[in-house]
Design a protein around this motif. Sequence first.
Motif, PDB file in Angstrom:
ATOM      1  N   GLU A   1       3.223  -5.849  -7.293  1.00 23.19           N
ATOM      2  CA  GLU A   1       2.116  -5.738  -6.726  1.00 23.19           C
ATOM      3  C   GLU A   1       1.970  -5.537  -5.396  1.00 23.19           C
ATOM      4  N   GLY A   2       1.351  -4.379  -4.675  1.00 23.69           N
ATOM      5  CA  GLY A   2       1.590  -4.286  -3.333  1.00 23.69           C
ATOM      6  C   GLY A   2       0.338  -4.909  -2.803  1.00 23.69           C
ATOM      7  N   PHE A   3       0.480  -5.149  -1.355  1.00 24.71           N
ATOM      8  CA  PHE A   3      -0.503  -5.863  -0.463  1.00 24.71           C
ATOM      9  C   PHE A   3      -0.793  -5.152   0.967  1.00 24.71           C
ATOM     10  N   SER A   4      -1.896  -5.395   1.463  1.00 20.61           N
ATOM     11  CA  SER A   4      -2.196  -4.868   2.692  1.00 20.61           C
ATOM     12  C   SER A   4      -2.851  -5.875   3.581  1.00 20.61           C
ATOM     13  N   PHE A   5      -2.737  -5.810   4.781  1.00 13.99           N
ATOM     14  CA  PHE A   5      -3.440  -6.540   5.632  1.00 13.99           C
ATOM     15  C   PHE A   5      -3.821  -6.009   7.089  1.00 13.99           C
TER      16      PHE A   5
END
Length: 413
Positions: free
Chosen positions: A323-327
Amino acid sequence: RMTKEFSTSPMFDNLGNWLIEQGIREASVEEVVQGFGRGLVDAGVSVNRVSLGGLLLHPVFGALDVVWNGKDDTINSQMMPRSVVTTEEFRNSPFFWAMSEHVPFRRFRLGEGAVTPDFPIFERLRSEGVTDYLLFFESYDRKLDPIWADLPSGMEGVILSVSTCRKGGFAGMEIAYLQAMMRPLTLNIKSSTTHELSRALLDTYLGRYSGNRVLEGVVERGDGGIIDCVLFYSDLRDSTKLAENLPLDGYLSLINKYFDCSAGAVTDHGGEVLKFIGNAVIAIFPIDLQNRPAVDMCRAAISAAREAFGRAAALSGQNPEDEGFSFGLSLHLGQVMYGNLGTERRLDFTVMGPAVNQVTRLEGLCKTMGVPTMMSEGFQAQFNGNTAPLGQHTLPGLDHDIAVYTLPEFDTR
């Protein structure tokens, strides 16, 4: 049993008094071990090697190992990671055996053949000419749960080995001498490691900059003052959705990966992580006109921001199934109130003030404008690199518009 002549021996008094002096002045473990080895030799005890260790209640490291080599008077010290404590090599060592079995003393006459129990390290020591190996363990005897669930309780303490290459090994009086020295040595090492642990815990849970302030005596509620700093704020995107879609362990793993990217980059570039607020990170790069000028702190913060996004991109490419993530990430420069806040019994070393509110609200523009990084005009004025203007915007709580900027590589207009 010590003879009357030995119990009043100058060598006994001198080394014992020296250990007390080192404990009072909080000498390092390395200084103590090296000085102890030298003191034994000066007292006429034939010693070729002194090794001291013990388990550590440390957020990163699991065991300490300090070795003094009498042949060339060198000291070698290492803090071993917690994973080492569970390895077969560590568990098949005389140190682990003595700690787990609570053996206060055992002599191994390596020059006279097989010994029981035997350990792999003894083969190497015999090849080096070691004839006698003394093992001492002084437990702290803490009636607490073990440091790790899979280790027996009571293993915290000081473990010491002293070896010689002398034919016939140690004399009985020398062994009695070393046994008498174990308690003052243990008290000394306990004092030194407790001080180092205090510093390590403060560095880990408060940060190096804040931890040093506490150690310097800034410990009362209200202690602190106004400082100039670059503020760094980062917040994870879609955290609610991620928490709903992932199992708990998977979600916690993802959060830690995100913190490794954002907070880890701050630490590696000289910043101070102050808080993990849910899925957000707030950090500062304190400004000192002499040693940490504003232009350098802005450059460091930009480098940290770029590295944070670079780390995240590298993680997403390692395993496409994860699962990727961004911020979003915002940068601001201003004055903050920095110090101890809270109740009389529960204090927090943190920052507060309008600049803190501004950097958190500035990050909200990242999502609105579709850019991952946002800089305030106060930050941009001190940054000597290239930026891309994004116009004037109003932030909640401000009664006037401010100019905002991003990095050129993130300007998609």
